[in-house]
Design an enzyme around this catalytic site. Structure first.
Site, PDB file in Angstrom:
ATOM      1  N   ASP A   1      99.898  25.055 -23.237  1.00 40.29           N
ATOM      2  CA  ASP A   1      98.784  25.603 -22.320  1.00 40.29           C
ATOM      3  C   ASP A   1      98.503  25.410 -21.744  1.00 40.29           C
ATOM      4  O   ASP A   1      98.820  24.565 -21.101  1.00 40.29           O
ATOM      5  CB  ASP A   1      98.541  24.419 -23.738  1.00 40.29           C
ATOM      6  CG  ASP A   1      96.780  24.470 -24.522  1.00 40.29           C
ATOM      7  OD1 ASP A   1      96.583  24.461 -23.377  1.00 40.29           O
ATOM      8  OD2 ASP A   1      96.432  23.286 -24.966  1.00 40.29           O
TER       9      ASP A   1
ATOM     10  N   ASN B   1      87.860  24.125 -22.248  1.00 43.79           N
ATOM     11  CA  ASN B   1      89.582  24.677 -21.462  1.00 43.79           C
ATOM     12  C   ASN B   1      89.630  25.764 -20.815  1.00 43.79           C
ATOM     13  O   ASN B   1      90.967  26.282 -20.151  1.00 43.79           O
ATOM     14  CB  ASN B   1      89.433  25.997 -22.945  1.00 43.79           C
ATOM     15  CG  ASN B   1      90.791  27.088 -23.621  1.00 43.79           C
ATOM     16  OD1 ASN B   1      91.645  26.357 -23.884  1.00 43.79           O
ATOM     17  ND2 ASN B   1      90.634  28.042 -22.585  1.00 43.79           N
TER      18      ASN B   1
ATOM     19  N   THR C   1      83.912  36.524 -14.273  1.00 42.44           N
ATOM     20  CA  THR C   1      82.988  37.904 -14.448  1.00 42.44           C
ATOM     21  C   THR C   1      81.777  38.323 -14.087  1.00 42.44           C
ATOM     22  O   THR C   1      80.840  37.091 -13.026  1.00 42.44           O
ATOM     23  CB  THR C   1      82.468  37.161 -15.902  1.00 42.44           C
ATOM     24  OG1 THR C   1      81.426  37.834 -16.439  1.00 42.44           O
ATOM     25  CG2 THR C   1      82.378  36.079 -15.914  1.00 42.44           C
TER      26      THR C   1
ATOM     27  N   SER D   1      75.019  31.612 -21.005  1.00 42.65           N
ATOM     28  CA  SER D   1      75.392  31.187 -21.953  1.00 42.65           C
ATOM     29  C   SER D   1      76.436  29.909 -21.173  1.00 42.65           C
ATOM     30  O   SER D   1      77.618  30.006 -20.409  1.00 42.65           O
ATOM     31  CB  SER D   1      76.631  31.880 -22.331  1.00 42.65           C
ATOM     32  OG  SER D   1      77.731  32.069 -21.940  1.00 42.65           O
TER      33      SER D   1
ATOM     34  N   TYR E   1      79.610  29.817 -21.645  1.00 44.00           N
ATOM     35  CA  TYR E   1      81.129  30.530 -21.394  1.00 44.00           C
ATOM     36  C   TYR E   1      80.717  31.017 -20.192  1.00 44.00           C
ATOM     37  O   TYR E   1      81.468  31.167 -19.469  1.00 44.00           O
ATOM     38  CB  TYR E   1      81.289  31.426 -22.205  1.00 44.00           C
ATOM     39  CG  TYR E   1      81.965  32.424 -21.505  1.00 44.00           C
ATOM     40  CD1 TYR E   1      83.665  32.280 -21.098  1.00 44.00           C
ATOM     41  CD2 TYR E   1      81.337  34.164 -20.679  1.00 44.00           C
ATOM     42  CE1 TYR E   1      83.842  33.343 -20.723  1.00 44.00           C
ATOM     43  CE2 TYR E   1      82.082  34.666 -20.169  1.00 44.00           C
ATOM     44  CZ  TYR E   1      83.529  35.121 -19.859  1.00 44.00           C
ATOM     45  OH  TYR E   1      84.352  36.143 -19.593  1.00 44.00           O
ATOM     46  N   HIS E   2      80.334  31.683 -19.674  1.00 51.51           N
ATOM     47  CA  HIS E   2      79.386  32.319 -18.849  1.00 51.51           C
ATOM     48  C   HIS E   2      80.149  31.114 -17.682  1.00 51.51           C
ATOM     49  O   HIS E   2      80.053  31.278 -15.983  1.00 51.51           O
ATOM     50  CB  HIS E   2      78.381  33.175 -18.551  1.00 51.51           C
ATOM     51  CG  HIS E   2      78.297  34.501 -19.107  1.00 51.51           C
ATOM     52  ND1 HIS E   2      78.143  34.840 -20.166  1.00 51.51           N
ATOM     53  CD2 HIS E   2      79.161  35.607 -18.280  1.00 51.51           C
ATOM     54  CE1 HIS E   2      77.945  35.788 -20.895  1.00 51.51           C
ATOM     55  NE2 HIS E   2      78.936  36.461 -19.506  1.00 51.51           N
TER      56      HIS E   2
ATOM     57  N   LYS F   1      82.851  30.352 -15.953  1.00 47.02           N
ATOM     58  CA  LYS F   1      83.376  31.472 -14.690  1.00 47.02           C
ATOM     59  C   LYS F   1      82.330  30.617 -13.693  1.00 47.02           C
ATOM     60  O   LYS F   1      83.062  30.766 -12.708  1.00 47.02           O
ATOM     61  CB  LYS F   1      83.255  32.576 -15.219  1.00 47.02           C
ATOM     62  CG  LYS F   1      84.396  33.315 -16.264  1.00 47.02           C
ATOM     63  CD  LYS F   1      85.959  32.570 -15.923  1.00 47.02           C
ATOM     64  CE  LYS F   1      86.190  33.144 -17.085  1.00 47.02           C
ATOM     65  NZ  LYS F   1      88.135  32.961 -16.823  1.00 47.02           N
TER      66      LYS F   1
ATOM     67  N   VAL G   1      84.268  44.747 -20.080  1.00 43.93           N
ATOM     68  CA  VAL G   1      85.810  45.866 -19.903  1.00 43.93           C
ATOM     69  C   VAL G   1      85.947  46.810 -21.700  1.00 43.93           C
ATOM     70  O   VAL G   1      85.546  46.200 -22.055  1.00 43.93           O
ATOM     71  CB  VAL G   1      87.111  45.099 -20.468  1.00 43.93           C
ATOM     72  CG1 VAL G   1      87.784  45.958 -20.269  1.00 43.93           C
ATOM     73  CG2 VAL G   1      86.711  44.542 -18.790  1.00 43.93           C
TER      74      VAL G   1
ATOM     75  N   THR H   1      72.613  51.203 -32.846  1.00 42.81           N
ATOM     76  CA  THR H   1      70.520  50.709 -33.072  1.00 42.81           C
ATOM     77  C   THR H   1      70.129  49.984 -31.831  1.00 42.81           C
ATOM     78  O   THR H   1      71.431  49.233 -31.634  1.00 42.81           O
ATOM     79  CB  THR H   1      71.008  49.882 -34.630  1.00 42.81           C
ATOM     80  OG1 THR H   1      71.894  48.791 -33.832  1.00 42.81           O
ATOM     81  CG2 THR H   1      71.026  50.190 -35.828  1.00 42.81           C
ATOM     82  N   VAL H   2      70.141  50.896 -31.295  1.00 38.54           N
ATOM     83  CA  VAL H   2      69.491  50.423 -29.958  1.00 38.54           C
ATOM     84  C   VAL H   2      68.197  49.954 -29.940  1.00 38.54           C
ATOM     85  O   VAL H   2      67.373  49.923 -29.821  1.00 38.54           O
ATOM     86  CB  VAL H   2      68.722  51.693 -28.564  1.00 38.54           C
ATOM     87  CG1 VAL H   2      68.980  51.736 -27.335  1.00 38.54           C
ATOM     88  CG2 VAL H   2      70.501  52.870 -29.083  1.00 38.54           C
TER      89      VAL H   2
END
Length: 389
Positions: free
Chosen positions: A76, A120, A147, A182, A184-185, A188, A214, A256-257
């Site tokens: 870890d 994390n 990212t 977000s 998460y973003h 980064k 990706v 679905t767009v």
């Protein structure tokens, strides 16, 4: 000396480690704690492709590619003691840091997931930076996949690196503003700032590889044997939009767009992403920069509707009757936003695009039609709300 690939059990990490080992005589050490498998399972999803155990993967690499310089260490990266021991024992000349909780939707579920994601991701990166500095490894090339999501979606072109700011007749290059959307973003974004500081304070050579969305299922090396396949997530939390569209196509649902779908997003194929990271890892000391360098790891922007239409077209080759429909957009977003992002430095690194979007979709559909049972049995994990009503 050796090369360490963190997150080496993951979607990008595994094929990257495999390619580096196949092209080099140096020892390549995969580091992972198998968290990605657990996170996906926790949201009731699965990989469409069966993922071999790490032991089976290493055995296949030896049998198929003759790779005998690839090994695995479980641990870890948020544990500073583990990181110090890892670096002292292996003394890497390069670290490809691809270990992170990578999902924006997962980080948005609740405060607990947001806190976990931030701890994390940022703790692991800080441990590596301080570990290299305090274990006397100042020449180790630290390569992190951050990212393009740190940029947000500005209405002006995004440079590959800093931006020039002017005020009262004076100007200077400053880090590009982080406008992440977000939890998460934002990890980064903070990583990018910490990497910049680690270079300035410790002199570490840093490559900040800002990776676009990706897509794809295969690289040159993984095609050779099913045991070498990387994971493929198609659910709402861990599957990117191109993968979810492909899953809808295989399951017989329309693509679905939302709204017009003319907004463009930055994309890079798995093959091109792996190639860029491999070339950075294998660049020798005399040729790599000793600086902090930002790469926009993107080959081209693609509109959402263009992506759906390409999937529908390629679907004909697999006898899939794919319909593209437009539905009311539940999100507050510009449906015509045209992302512009410089990528000259990254394209110079890889030489040329190795796989276009159409080729990547062909790979995906070839894979998913083989494992269609996994798709249909988990369709509740990827169908948009509009289809469930």
């Amino acid at each position: 000396m050796s090369i360490i690939v963190t997150g080496g059990d993951g979607y990008v990490g595994w094929p990257t480690a495999l390619r580096i080992a196949e092209r080099s005589d140096e020892r390549v050490i995969i580091v992972d704690n198998f968290s990605r498998r657990e996170w996906v399972e926790s949201v009731g999803a699965t990989s469409a492709t069966p993922i071999s155990s790490i032991e089976e993967r290493l055995e296949a690499a030896r049998e198929v590619h003759g790779v005998r310089n690839l090994s695995f260490v479980e641990g870890d990266l948020t544990d500073r003691g583990f990181v110090d021991q890892l670096l002292r024992v292996h003394e890497p000349r390069a670290v490809v840091h691809a270990a992170a909780q990578p999902s924006a939707p997962y980080s948005q579920i609740n405060g607990e997931r947001a806190n976990f994601t931030q701890h994390n991701n940022m703790q692991a990166t800080r441990n590596l930076a301080f570990g290299l500095h305090e274990n006397d490894l100042p020449d180790t090339h630290l390569i992190e996949t951050t990212t393009t999501g740190v940029y947000g979606a500005p209405d002006f072109p995004i440079p590959e690196g800093g931006a020039v700011m002017e005020n009262e007749g004076q100007s200077d290059e400053v880090p590009y503003p982080a406008m992440a959307g977000s939890w998460y973003h934002l990890t980064k974004s903070h990583d990018a700032a910490n990497l910049r500081l680690a270079h300035r304070q410790f002199g570490l050579p840093i490559s900040d590889v800002r990776t676009a969305i990706v897509y794809g299922t295969e690289t040159e090396e993984t095609r050779a044997d099913d045991r070498l396949k990387t994971r493929f997530d198609f659910d709402y939390y861990f599957g990117v939009v191109a993968h979810r569209f492909c899953a809808q196509a295989v399951a017989g649902y329309p693509l679905t767009v939302y709204g017009k779908g003319e907004q463009r997003k930055p994309f890079v194929s798995l093959e091109d992403a792996v190639e860029g990271l491999t070339r950075l890892a294998l660049t020798d000391h005399a040729e790599r920069p000793d600086e902090h360098v930002v790469y926009n790891q993107v080959t081209r922007p693609i509109s959402i509707v263009g992506m759906a239409e390409t999937i529908a077209s390629v679907g004909d080759e697999f006898d899939l009757d794919v319909e593209v429909t437009h539905v009311e957009n539940p999100r507050d977003e510009d449906e015509t936003h045209q992302m512009e992002m410089a990528n000259d430095r990254y394209m110079s690194l890889i030489g040329e695009q190795r796989q276009n979007f159409e080729g990547g979709v062909r790979d995906i559909l070839e894979t998913l039609t083989r494992y269609s049972d996994a798709i249909t049995s988990h369709e509740d994990r990827f169908l948009p709300d509009v289809l469930e009503e």
